[in-house]
Write an enzyme that holds these catalytic residues in place. Structure first.
Site, PDB file in Angstrom:
ATOM      1  N   PRO A   1       3.941  -4.101  15.772  1.00  0.00           N
ATOM      2  CA  PRO A   1       4.118  -3.903  17.219  1.00  0.00           C
ATOM      3  C   PRO A   1       2.803  -3.584  17.939  1.00  0.00           C
ATOM      4  CG  PRO A   1       5.083  -2.072  15.981  1.00  0.00           C
ATOM      5  CD  PRO A   1       4.629  -3.078  14.980  1.00  0.00           C
TER       6      PRO A   1
ATOM      7  N   GLN B   1       0.851  -1.196   0.000  1.00  0.00           N
ATOM      8  CA  GLN B   1       0.000   0.000   0.000  1.00  0.00           C
ATOM      9  C   GLN B   1       0.882   1.239   0.000  1.00  0.00           C
ATOM     10  OE1 GLN B   1      -3.378  -0.769   3.121  1.00  0.00           O
ATOM     11  NE2 GLN B   1      -1.659  -2.080   3.595  1.00  0.00           N
TER      12      GLN B   1
ATOM     13  N   HIS C   1      -1.579   1.358  -4.254  1.00  0.00           N
ATOM     14  CA  HIS C   1      -1.959   2.766  -4.100  1.00  0.00           C
ATOM     15  C   HIS C   1      -1.112   3.698  -4.965  1.00  0.00           C
ATOM     16  CE1 HIS C   1      -3.972   1.872   0.064  1.00  0.00           C
ATOM     17  NE2 HIS C   1      -4.640   1.389  -0.963  1.00  0.00           N
TER      18      HIS C   1
HETATM   19  P1  OAD Z   1      -1.255   3.063   8.887  1.00  0.00           P
HETATM   20  O1  OAD Z   1      -0.578   4.324   9.262  1.00  0.00           O
HETATM   21  O2  OAD Z   1      -2.726   3.023   8.908  1.00  0.00           O
HETATM   22  O3  OAD Z   1      -0.737   1.881   9.800  1.00  0.00           O
HETATM   23  C1  OAD Z   1       0.623   1.675  10.020  1.00  0.00           C
HETATM   24  C2  OAD Z   1       0.777   0.421  10.868  1.00  0.00           C
HETATM   25  O4  OAD Z   1       2.160   0.157  11.010  1.00  0.00           O
HETATM   26  C3  OAD Z   1       0.186   0.518  12.272  1.00  0.00           C
HETATM   27  O5  OAD Z   1      -0.624  -0.606  12.541  1.00  0.00           O
HETATM   28  C4  OAD Z   1       1.435   0.515  13.195  1.00  0.00           C
HETATM   29  O6  OAD Z   1       1.204  -0.168  14.421  1.00  0.00           O
HETATM   30  C5  OAD Z   1       2.415  -0.246  12.350  1.00  0.00           C
HETATM   31  N1  OAD Z   1       3.834   0.040  12.596  1.00  0.00           N
HETATM   32  C6  OAD Z   1       4.410   1.192  13.057  1.00  0.00           C
HETATM   33  N2  OAD Z   1       5.748   1.062  13.116  1.00  0.00           N
HETATM   34  C7  OAD Z   1       6.030  -0.197  12.677  1.00  0.00           C
HETATM   35  C8  OAD Z   1       7.229  -0.934  12.484  1.00  0.00           C
HETATM   36  N3  OAD Z   1       8.439  -0.400  12.742  1.00  0.00           N
HETATM   37  N4  OAD Z   1       7.130  -2.202  12.019  1.00  0.00           N
HETATM   38  C9  OAD Z   1       5.926  -2.756  11.748  1.00  0.00           C
HETATM   39  N5  OAD Z   1       4.762  -2.108  11.907  1.00  0.00           N
HETATM   40  C10 OAD Z   1       4.809  -0.842  12.361  1.00  0.00           C
HETATM   41  O7  OAD Z   1      -0.683   2.670   7.430  1.00  0.00           O
HETATM   42  P2  OAD Z   1      -1.310   1.695   6.352  1.00  0.00           P
HETATM   43  O8  OAD Z   1      -1.930   0.517   6.954  1.00  0.00           O
HETATM   44  O9  OAD Z   1      -0.250   1.505   5.322  1.00  0.00           O
HETATM   45  O10 OAD Z   1      -3.698   5.218   1.642  1.00  0.00           O
HETATM   46  O11 OAD Z   1      -2.446   2.628   5.741  1.00  0.00           O
HETATM   47  C11 OAD Z   1      -3.167   2.202   4.645  1.00  0.00           C
HETATM   48  C12 OAD Z   1      -3.484   3.362   3.746  1.00  0.00           C
HETATM   49  O12 OAD Z   1      -4.101   4.413   4.482  1.00  0.00           O
HETATM   50  C13 OAD Z   1      -2.274   4.025   3.123  1.00  0.00           C
HETATM   51  O13 OAD Z   1      -1.784   3.359   1.981  1.00  0.00           O
HETATM   52  C14 OAD Z   1      -2.810   5.381   2.760  1.00  0.00           C
HETATM   53  C15 OAD Z   1      -3.570   5.700   4.030  1.00  0.00           C
HETATM   54  O14 OAD Z   1      -4.616   6.585   3.871  1.00  0.00           O
HETATM   55  C16 OAD Z   1      -3.734   6.118   0.676  1.00  0.00           C
HETATM   56  O15 OAD Z   1      -3.054   7.123   0.680  1.00  0.00           O
HETATM   57  C17 OAD Z   1      -4.688   5.772  -0.429  1.00  0.00           C
END
Ligand code: OAD
Length: 257
Positions: free
Chosen positions: A221, A108, A126
């Site tokens: 995490p 994503q 995305h």
């Molecule tokens: P989010 O910001 O929603 O989630 C990030 C996730 O990464 C969270 O669950 C954190 O707990 C986790 N996280 C943080 N640090 C980490 C690490 N070092 N290792 C592993 N995990 C960690 O991001 P996405 O799920 O990517 O869409 O969000 C999905 C979409 O929402 C994005 O692509 C974007 C956004 O709106 C668009 O722009 C269309």
């Protein structure tokens, strides 16, 4: 025994055995994978959507209303992303692609860091923030985006140029989504890494995989809606867990198991 941890690695023997024997593995990545590179995530305490309103910056309506503001935001993010490097999580996923016969990486993330690290089978759901295209005719645009002054226009149709990313309310690139659904349905192991698993349709992919028999593994995490459904949950940062996982797999392979 399923779920039992191998003391040396911290991973269950079920996960290690299934991974080392798997033919098809899919990883779905989210912003958490790039966190250790210094790219901010979207949700959570320091997330971008806590500081900025996505409706004002990441939608066609916002762009039509104020393209200069939207470009200011994307130029800022682009500059940030161009300064950072892939981290150990990105490189571990390159290693996994070398180990697994059929490996697909669905991301994503728009930051291009998987490709920069060397991953080959990357499905960008995305889009990619380093590319531009015409808002009207969709043709790719190769020119520069000035930081100030008039915004560039499409040489083919005169439409406004926009970043080639998916905005709120937009459909995902059809080919990428169909490929993601196809490989998710065929995966023996599905890894959901660093994603809050809340944005559709990407959020449905882990369920599709599990429904078709995949072992569902979450690396994050923090707890997510996926945590209670996953067969294995690794509560760790991706840049720590993934390199250890590759080392554990290498050791198993060296033992010929
Ligand atoms: P989010 O910001 O929603 O989630 C990030 C996730 O990464 C969270 O669950 C954190 O707990 C986790 N996280 C943080 N640090 C980490 C690490 N070092 N290792 C592993 N995990 C960690 O991001 P996405 O799920 O990517 O869409 O969000 C999905 C979409 O929402 C994005 O692509 C974007 C956004 O709106 C668009 O722009 C269309």
């Amino acid at each position: 025994m399923p779920g039992q941890n191998e003391p040396e690695t911290g991973f269950s023997s079920r996960l290690l055995e299934r991974l080392s024997n798997a033919y098809s593995v899919v990883a779905l990545t989210g912003a958490g994978v790039s966190a250790a590179s210094g790219v901010p995530t979207f949700r959570g305490k320091d997330g971008l959507w806590n500081k900025f309103d996505p409706r004002e910056l990441a939608s066609v309506e916002a762009f039509m209303k104020n393209p200069e503001l939207v470009w200011e935001w994307y130029n800022w993010r682009r500059q940030l992303i161009q300064k950072v490097k892939p981290n150990l999580a990105h490189y571990a996923l390159v290693d996994l692609e070398r180990i697994v016969p059929e490996f697909h990486l669905i991301t994503q993330n728009v930051d291009n860091l998987h490709r920069l690290a060397g991953s080959k089978n990357v499905i960008e759901l995305h889009g990619n923030i380093l590319r531009n295209r015409c808002l009207a005719c969709n043709k790719p645009f190769q020119g520069e985006i000035p930081e100030k002054g008039a915004l560039p226009r499409c040489p083919h149709c005169g439409g406004l140029i926009r970043p080639d990313v998916v905005w709120f309310g937009e459909v995902l690139p059809v080919e990428a989504l169909e490929k993601a659904q196809e490989v998710a349905a065929e995966a023996e192991i599905f890894l959901a890494i660093g994603t809050s698993a809340t944005v559709e349709p990407a959020a449905s992919l882990p369920y599709l995989a599990k429904g078709n028999g995949a072992l569902l593994v979450e690396i994050n995490p923090e707890e997510t809606p996926l945590s209670s459904v996953a067969d294995e949950v690794i509560r760790e940062a991706a840049d720590q867990a993934l390199p250890r996982l590759i080392m554990a797999l290498d050791r198993l392979r060296a033992k010929g198991m």
